[in-house]
Design a protein around this motif. Structure first.
Motif, PDB file in Angstrom:
ATOM      1  N   ASP A 192       0.844  -1.193   0.000  1.00 38.01           N
ATOM      2  CA  ASP A 192       0.000   0.000   0.000  1.00 38.01           C
ATOM      3  C   ASP A 192       0.882   1.247   0.000  1.00 38.01           C
ATOM      4  O   ASP A 192       0.392   2.361   0.072  1.00 38.01           O
ATOM      5  CB  ASP A 192      -0.952   0.007   1.197  1.00 38.01           C
ATOM      6  CG  ASP A 192      -0.258  -0.264   2.524  1.00 38.01           C
ATOM      7  OD1 ASP A 192       0.962  -0.463   2.523  1.00 38.01           O
ATOM      8  OD2 ASP A 192      -0.950  -0.282   3.560  1.00 38.01           O
ATOM      9  N   GLY A 193       2.189   1.041  -0.104  1.00 39.11           N
ATOM     10  CA  GLY A 193       3.141   2.141  -0.186  1.00 39.11           C
ATOM     11  C   GLY A 193       3.748   2.249  -1.567  1.00 39.11           C
ATOM     12  O   GLY A 193       3.167   1.816  -2.557  1.00 39.11           O
ATOM     13  N   LYS A 194       4.964   2.814  -1.626  1.00 38.92           N
ATOM     14  CA  LYS A 194       5.609   3.074  -2.905  1.00 38.92           C
ATOM     15  C   LYS A 194       6.652   2.010  -3.225  1.00 38.92           C
ATOM     16  O   LYS A 194       7.039   1.221  -2.384  1.00 38.92           O
ATOM     17  CB  LYS A 194       6.270   4.454  -2.874  1.00 38.92           C
ATOM     18  CG  LYS A 194       5.295   5.605  -2.670  1.00 38.92           C
ATOM     19  CD  LYS A 194       6.041   6.928  -2.602  1.00 38.92           C
ATOM     20  CE  LYS A 194       5.087   8.089  -2.394  1.00 38.92           C
ATOM     21  NZ  LYS A 194       5.801   9.396  -2.281  1.00 38.92           N
ATOM     22  N   VAL A 195       7.122   2.045  -4.463  1.00 39.43           N
ATOM     23  CA  VAL A 195       8.173   1.133  -4.917  1.00 39.43           C
ATOM     24  C   VAL A 195       9.517   1.631  -4.411  1.00 39.43           C
ATOM     25  O   VAL A 195       9.851   2.815  -4.536  1.00 39.43           O
ATOM     26  CB  VAL A 195       8.180   1.055  -6.453  1.00 39.43           C
ATOM     27  CG1 VAL A 195       9.337   0.201  -6.945  1.00 39.43           C
ATOM     28  CG2 VAL A 195       6.847   0.499  -6.957  1.00 39.43           C
ATOM     29  N   GLY A 196      10.314   0.723  -3.833  1.00 35.09           N
ATOM     30  CA  GLY A 196      11.612   1.101  -3.302  1.00 35.09           C
ATOM     31  C   GLY A 196      12.752   0.927  -4.282  1.00 35.09           C
ATOM     32  O   GLY A 196      13.638   1.766  -4.386  1.00 35.09           O
ATOM     33  N   ALA A 197      12.769  -0.177  -5.009  1.00 33.08           N
ATOM     34  CA  ALA A 197      13.834  -0.444  -5.987  1.00 33.08           C
ATOM     35  C   ALA A 197      13.362  -1.534  -6.940  1.00 33.08           C
ATOM     36  O   ALA A 197      12.585  -2.413  -6.561  1.00 33.08           O
ATOM     37  CB  ALA A 197      15.115  -0.877  -5.294  1.00 33.08           C
ATOM     38  N   ILE A 198      13.814  -1.453  -8.174  1.00 33.14           N
ATOM     39  CA  ILE A 198      13.517  -2.466  -9.192  1.00 33.14           C
ATOM     40  C   ILE A 198      14.844  -2.931  -9.781  1.00 33.14           C
ATOM     41  O   ILE A 198      15.659  -2.113 -10.226  1.00 33.14           O
ATOM     42  CB  ILE A 198      12.633  -1.909 -10.326  1.00 33.14           C
ATOM     43  CG1 ILE A 198      11.351  -1.283  -9.769  1.00 33.14           C
ATOM     44  CG2 ILE A 198      12.297  -3.014 -11.327  1.00 33.14           C
ATOM     45  CD1 ILE A 198      10.537  -0.532 -10.819  1.00 33.14           C
ATOM     46  N   SER A 199      15.082  -4.240  -9.780  1.00 30.77           N
ATOM     47  CA  SER A 199      16.308  -4.805 -10.352  1.00 30.77           C
ATOM     48  C   SER A 199      15.949  -5.846 -11.388  1.00 30.77           C
ATOM     49  O   SER A 199      15.044  -6.659 -11.186  1.00 30.77           O
ATOM     50  CB  SER A 199      17.174  -5.441  -9.258  1.00 30.77           C
ATOM     51  OG  SER A 199      17.556  -4.483  -8.290  1.00 30.77           O
ATOM     52  N   LEU A 200      16.699  -5.830 -12.494  1.00 28.29           N
ATOM     53  CA  LEU A 200      16.517  -6.808 -13.560  1.00 28.29           C
ATOM     54  C   LEU A 200      17.732  -7.736 -13.567  1.00 28.29           C
ATOM     55  O   LEU A 200      18.881  -7.285 -13.591  1.00 28.29           O
ATOM     56  CB  LEU A 200      16.395  -6.093 -14.910  1.00 28.29           C
ATOM     57  CG  LEU A 200      15.826  -6.896 -16.077  1.00 28.29           C
ATOM     58  CD1 LEU A 200      14.364  -7.238 -15.820  1.00 28.29           C
ATOM     59  CD2 LEU A 200      15.957  -6.108 -17.378  1.00 28.29           C
ATOM     60  N   PHE A 201      17.490  -9.043 -13.532  1.00 29.13           N
ATOM     61  CA  PHE A 201      18.549 -10.050 -13.553  1.00 29.13           C
ATOM     62  C   PHE A 201      18.524 -10.748 -14.915  1.00 29.13           C
ATOM     63  O   PHE A 201      17.517 -11.370 -15.270  1.00 29.13           O
ATOM     64  CB  PHE A 201      18.345 -11.063 -12.425  1.00 29.13           C
ATOM     65  CG  PHE A 201      18.486 -10.461 -11.045  1.00 29.13           C
ATOM     66  CD1 PHE A 201      19.675 -10.591 -10.342  1.00 29.13           C
ATOM     67  CD2 PHE A 201      17.449  -9.751 -10.477  1.00 29.13           C
ATOM     68  CE1 PHE A 201      19.822 -10.030  -9.080  1.00 29.13           C
ATOM     69  CE2 PHE A 201      17.575  -9.183  -9.216  1.00 29.13           C
ATOM     70  CZ  PHE A 201      18.764  -9.321  -8.512  1.00 29.13           C
ATOM     71  N   HIS A 202      19.611 -10.625 -15.664  1.00 32.04           N
ATOM     72  CA  HIS A 202      19.639 -11.163 -17.030  1.00 32.04           C
ATOM     73  C   HIS A 202      21.081 -11.497 -17.398  1.00 32.04           C
ATOM     74  O   HIS A 202      22.021 -11.206 -16.645  1.00 32.04           O
ATOM     75  CB  HIS A 202      19.020 -10.162 -18.016  1.00 32.04           C
ATOM     76  CG  HIS A 202      19.598  -8.771 -17.921  1.00 32.04           C
ATOM     77  ND1 HIS A 202      20.028  -8.063 -19.008  1.00 32.04           N
ATOM     78  CD2 HIS A 202      19.820  -7.950 -16.850  1.00 32.04           C
ATOM     79  CE1 HIS A 202      20.464  -6.873 -18.637  1.00 32.04           C
ATOM     80  NE2 HIS A 202      20.356  -6.790 -17.323  1.00 32.04           N
ATOM     81  N   ASP A 203      21.256 -12.116 -18.551  1.00 34.94           N
ATOM     82  CA  ASP A 203      22.591 -12.469 -19.039  1.00 34.94           C
ATOM     83  C   ASP A 203      22.964 -11.564 -20.216  1.00 34.94           C
ATOM     84  O   ASP A 203      22.147 -11.339 -21.123  1.00 34.94           O
ATOM     85  CB  ASP A 203      22.633 -13.926 -19.509  1.00 34.94           C
ATOM     86  CG  ASP A 203      22.499 -14.910 -18.353  1.00 34.94           C
ATOM     87  OD1 ASP A 203      22.545 -14.473 -17.195  1.00 34.94           O
ATOM     88  OD2 ASP A 203      22.334 -16.117 -18.628  1.00 34.94           O
ATOM     89  N   ILE A 204      24.172 -11.048 -20.181  1.00 33.47           N
ATOM     90  CA  ILE A 204      24.698 -10.270 -21.303  1.00 33.47           C
ATOM     91  C   ILE A 204      26.000 -10.925 -21.756  1.00 33.47           C
ATOM     92  O   ILE A 204      26.968 -11.025 -20.977  1.00 33.47           O
ATOM     93  CB  ILE A 204      24.947  -8.804 -20.902  1.00 33.47           C
ATOM     94  CG1 ILE A 204      23.623  -8.120 -20.537  1.00 33.47           C
ATOM     95  CG2 ILE A 204      25.629  -8.050 -22.047  1.00 33.47           C
ATOM     96  CD1 ILE A 204      23.780  -6.663 -20.128  1.00 33.47           C
ATOM     97  N   GLN A 205      26.013 -11.443 -22.988  1.00 29.22           N
ATOM     98  CA  GLN A 205      27.171 -12.146 -23.554  1.00 29.22           C
ATOM     99  C   GLN A 205      27.690 -13.218 -22.598  1.00 29.22           C
ATOM    100  O   GLN A 205      28.895 -13.366 -22.385  1.00 29.22           O
ATOM    101  CB  GLN A 205      28.275 -11.137 -23.904  1.00 29.22           C
ATOM    102  CG  GLN A 205      27.876 -10.172 -25.014  1.00 29.22           C
ATOM    103  CD  GLN A 205      28.998  -9.234 -25.394  1.00 29.22           C
ATOM    104  OE1 GLN A 205      29.925  -9.006 -24.620  1.00 29.22           O
ATOM    105  NE2 GLN A 205      28.912  -8.686 -26.605  1.00 29.22           N
TER     106      GLN A 205
END
Length: 362
Positions: free
Chosen positions: A279-292
């Motif tokens: 019911d509050g705000k977003v604190g952090a967003i992280s994307l986990f992916h592979d690059i090369q």
């Protein structure tokens, strides 16, 4: 000058004040009536909020005889269904607070009434108006994660149990799962496009609420203060959902979306004994992916803002009233949110997995 929008409010408890404050901030909107089942309570509310031209009623059905463009329903949960039905059949557009209802059957009836009368049924999920919620949805909907197959969401307060009407099943219908859990569900389901739930297996408890050591109204406490559920959806998707009003832990973890191309972790902004819920705000967003071939974690920049999301919810409802709809957060969509909450209650009571059947409402 815009046409004056005439608003009525049913229920004059704490949340009704937030509605009044938001409506007062919008030009060409007037609150013309307030109804509350308790004698004189509507008049006391009108005086407290300095609503000089507003009429008070102790029967919402009499209030609904007035010329009104929209109605805010701010009653305890158990009254959401009947007041919504009455308002829709009286020809009024409706904004109803969360949770939508107490049971799936009630939610279905509300949506059917909206369709039969042609009147808008809007459900009050203000966290959607945080622009960072839009970022989360866009990342999933534009395919960044590939196929999403597992989602984990929920939130927990180390200590954050309410009292009064919130802890009585005969008035609230449910506890933490419906109160703060419905926000977590909407975060996940809205991001995913509200997929169709098929089954749910759930567990709930109230070890803290029923213990006088932790709650002053323990003798009256008969809803859950903790719950966890595994929900299966169409298209081979599963959701791990967990919510707590009280626990011996600092957090129930982040919201996570696992996809075939990437994963996403979302943290709530709020901290402390009452923090950690959506019911509050977003604190952090992280994307986990592979690059090369390298494991990579990318921080997604957040939108810095000072938006009052509750006010935005009311503004959007008024905008829809002026423009003739559609509902910004339609009942047809939140029906699936309510179906899961209903299934959780049934599963927890019977201690087994249950199927979710949502009838075709056209």
């Amino acid at each position: 000058m815009e046409k004056m929008i005439r608003i009525g409010i049913i229920g004059s408890g704490g949340i009704a004040g937030a509605h009044v404050r938001a409506y007062k901030g919008i030009e060409d909107v007037e609150i013309v009536a307030v109804a509350d089942i308790l004698p004189d309570r509507a008049d006391q509310f009108i005086e407290r909020w300095d609503l000089k031209q507003t009429k008070g009623f102790d029967d919402h059905r009499r209030m609904l005889e007035m010329e009104l463009d929209g109605v805010s329903i701010c009653t305890p949960n158990v009254a959401h269904y009947q007041t919504t039905i009455d308002a829709l059949h009286a020809g009024k557009h409706v904004m109803v607070e969360k949770p939508m209802s107490v049971t799936l059957e009630q939610a279905v009836g509300m949506v059917q009434a909206s369709k039969q009368t042609g009147k808008m049924l809007n459900i009050g999920f203000q966290p959607r108006y945080d622009p960072n919620m839009g970022i989360i949805k866009d990342l999933v909907q534009n395919g960044q994660l590939g196929k999403v197959y597992y989602v984990e969401t929920g939130g927990g307060r180390r200590r954050g149990m309410p009292g009064g009407t919130f802890i009585r099943q005969d008035i609230a219908g449910a506890g933490a799962m419906a109160d703060i859990g419905c926000y977590s569900l909407d975060l996940a389901l809205n991001t995913l496009g509200y997929p169709k739930p098929l089954t749910v297996s759930a567990y709930t408890s109230n070890y803290f609420g029923t213990n006088p050591k932790y709650h002053p109204e323990a003798e009256r406490f008969d809803v859950e203060d903790f719950g966890v559920a595994m929900v299966r959806f169409e298209n081979d998707l599963v959701l791990n959902f967990k919510t707590s009003w009280a626990m011996h832990m600092d957090t129930l973890g982040a919201t996570m979306f696992l996809g075939t191309e990437a994963g996403m972790k979302v943290l709530p902004q709020s901290q402390g004994p009452w923090g950690g819920v959506w019911d509050g705000k977003v604190g952090a967003i992280s994307l986990f992916h592979d690059i090369q071939g390298h494991h990579t974690e990318s921080a997604i920049p957040l939108v810095e803002h000072h938006i009052n999301v509750f006010d935005e919810k009311i503004k959007d409802f008024v905008r829809a009233l002026r423009e003739g709809g559609p509902a910004p957060i339609p009942g047809e969509q939140i029906l699936r949110n309510q179906a899961i909450l209903d299934g959780i209650q049934r599963s927890a009571e019977t201690k087994r997995e249950v199927e979710i059947h949502i009838p075709d409402i056209g």
